[in-house]
Design an enzyme around this catalytic site. Structure first.
Site, PDB file in Angstrom:
ATOM      1  N   HIS A  76       0.845  -1.205   0.000  1.00  0.00           N
ATOM      2  CA  HIS A  76       0.000   0.000   0.000  1.00  0.00           C
ATOM      3  C   HIS A  76       0.877   1.250   0.000  1.00  0.00           C
ATOM      4  O   HIS A  76       0.608   2.201  -0.747  1.00  0.00           O
ATOM      5  CB  HIS A  76      -0.893   0.045   1.249  1.00  0.00           C
ATOM      6  CG  HIS A  76      -1.945  -0.998   1.314  1.00  0.00           C
ATOM      7  ND1 HIS A  76      -2.115  -1.790   2.428  1.00  0.00           N
ATOM      8  CD2 HIS A  76      -2.895  -1.389   0.432  1.00  0.00           C
ATOM      9  CE1 HIS A  76      -3.137  -2.617   2.232  1.00  0.00           C
ATOM     10  NE2 HIS A  76      -3.620  -2.398   1.014  1.00  0.00           N
ATOM     11  N   LYS A  85     -16.830  -5.813   5.875  1.00  0.00           N
ATOM     12  CA  LYS A  85     -15.746  -6.678   6.333  1.00  0.00           C
ATOM     13  C   LYS A  85     -15.605  -6.562   7.844  1.00  0.00           C
ATOM     14  O   LYS A  85     -15.810  -5.501   8.415  1.00  0.00           O
ATOM     15  CB  LYS A  85     -14.404  -6.244   5.714  1.00  0.00           C
ATOM     16  CG  LYS A  85     -14.268  -6.493   4.238  1.00  0.00           C
ATOM     17  CD  LYS A  85     -12.864  -6.098   3.792  1.00  0.00           C
ATOM     18  CE  LYS A  85     -12.605  -6.401   2.350  1.00  0.00           C
ATOM     19  NZ  LYS A  85     -11.242  -6.012   1.959  1.00  0.00           N
ATOM     20  N   ARG A  99      -2.146  -6.337  -7.722  1.00  0.00           N
ATOM     21  CA  ARG A  99      -1.018  -7.193  -7.404  1.00  0.00           C
ATOM     22  C   ARG A  99      -0.834  -8.273  -8.449  1.00  0.00           C
ATOM     23  O   ARG A  99       0.281  -8.642  -8.770  1.00  0.00           O
ATOM     24  CB  ARG A  99      -1.222  -7.853  -6.038  1.00  0.00           C
ATOM     25  CG  ARG A  99      -1.218  -6.901  -4.886  1.00  0.00           C
ATOM     26  CD  ARG A  99      -1.517  -7.642  -3.606  1.00  0.00           C
ATOM     27  NE  ARG A  99      -2.731  -8.431  -3.763  1.00  0.00           N
ATOM     28  CZ  ARG A  99      -3.786  -8.344  -2.999  1.00  0.00           C
ATOM     29  NH1 ARG A  99      -3.812  -7.525  -1.995  1.00  0.00           N
ATOM     30  NH2 ARG A  99      -4.850  -9.094  -3.221  1.00  0.00           N
ATOM     31  N   SER A 136      -3.200  -7.541   2.959  1.00  0.00           N
ATOM     32  CA  SER A 136      -3.511  -7.360   4.380  1.00  0.00           C
ATOM     33  C   SER A 136      -4.035  -8.653   4.991  1.00  0.00           C
ATOM     34  O   SER A 136      -3.718  -8.983   6.130  1.00  0.00           O
ATOM     35  CB  SER A 136      -4.548  -6.247   4.554  1.00  0.00           C
ATOM     36  OG  SER A 136      -4.017  -5.005   4.182  1.00  0.00           O
TER      37      SER A 136
END
Length: 167
Positions: A20, A44, A94, A132
């Site tokens: 990040h 979440k 990614r 994460s």
């Protein structure tokens, strides 16, 4: 760098990773101002509270404090971006597996905010595999996370794991 273009980099940042941080650094080379928008994360279950995630993100972006601010948001991202005058939304990619979801999200965002462009940035090769979710899982299982997060985040992560009784 485009003059006076505000970009918003949204996410839950639970926790903020070196990947990040790398995307933030790259965004500062393209935009005059970058807002790291920390989502309340209504969909979440976050490990860290919203204030904790804001504090970690603020610490992580200190080297870019002349260009980068950290704010929280809840509700529609569209409302946040428009209220801040954002003209670009930064999304980190990614791997190819991220692209399908991000492409759909970009299309939906374009429908909601046609005046805002989505810009995909990839982190440095050494950060492309970091998420994460992986970092949280590794920490919860007693693994080392120092290669994936800053020392400040690592300290907070280890303290959180200890507080949950999962050393």
């Amino acid at each position: 760098m485009s003059s006076n273009v505000i970009a918003v980099y949204p996410g839950t940042f639970d926790p903020i990773t070196l990947g990040h941080e790398d995307v933030v650094r790259r965004a500062t080379q393209l935009f005059s101002r970058v807002i790291v928008a920390v989502a309340a994360g209504h969909h979440k279950k976050a490990l860290f509270t919203l204030p904790e995630r804001i504090e970690m993100a603020s610490e992580a972006v200190k080297p870019y404090s002349d260009q980068v601010t950290v704010e929280s948001f809840s509700g529609l991202l569209r409302d946040f971006v428009v209220a801040r005058g954002g003209k670009a939304m930064v999304r980190g990619l990614r791997a190819v597996t991220d692209f399908d979801y991000e492409f759909q999200l970009a299309g939906m965002n374009r429908s909601l905010m046609p005046e805002v462009e989505t810009v995909f940035l990839t982190p440095s090769d050494k950060y492309q595999f970091i998420s994460s979710t992986f970092v949280r899982e590794i920490a919860m299982l007693g693994g080392e996370v120092d290669k994936f997060v800053s020392p400040n985040v690592q300290d907070r992560l280890l303290a959180k794991v200890r507080s949950l009784g999962r050393e």
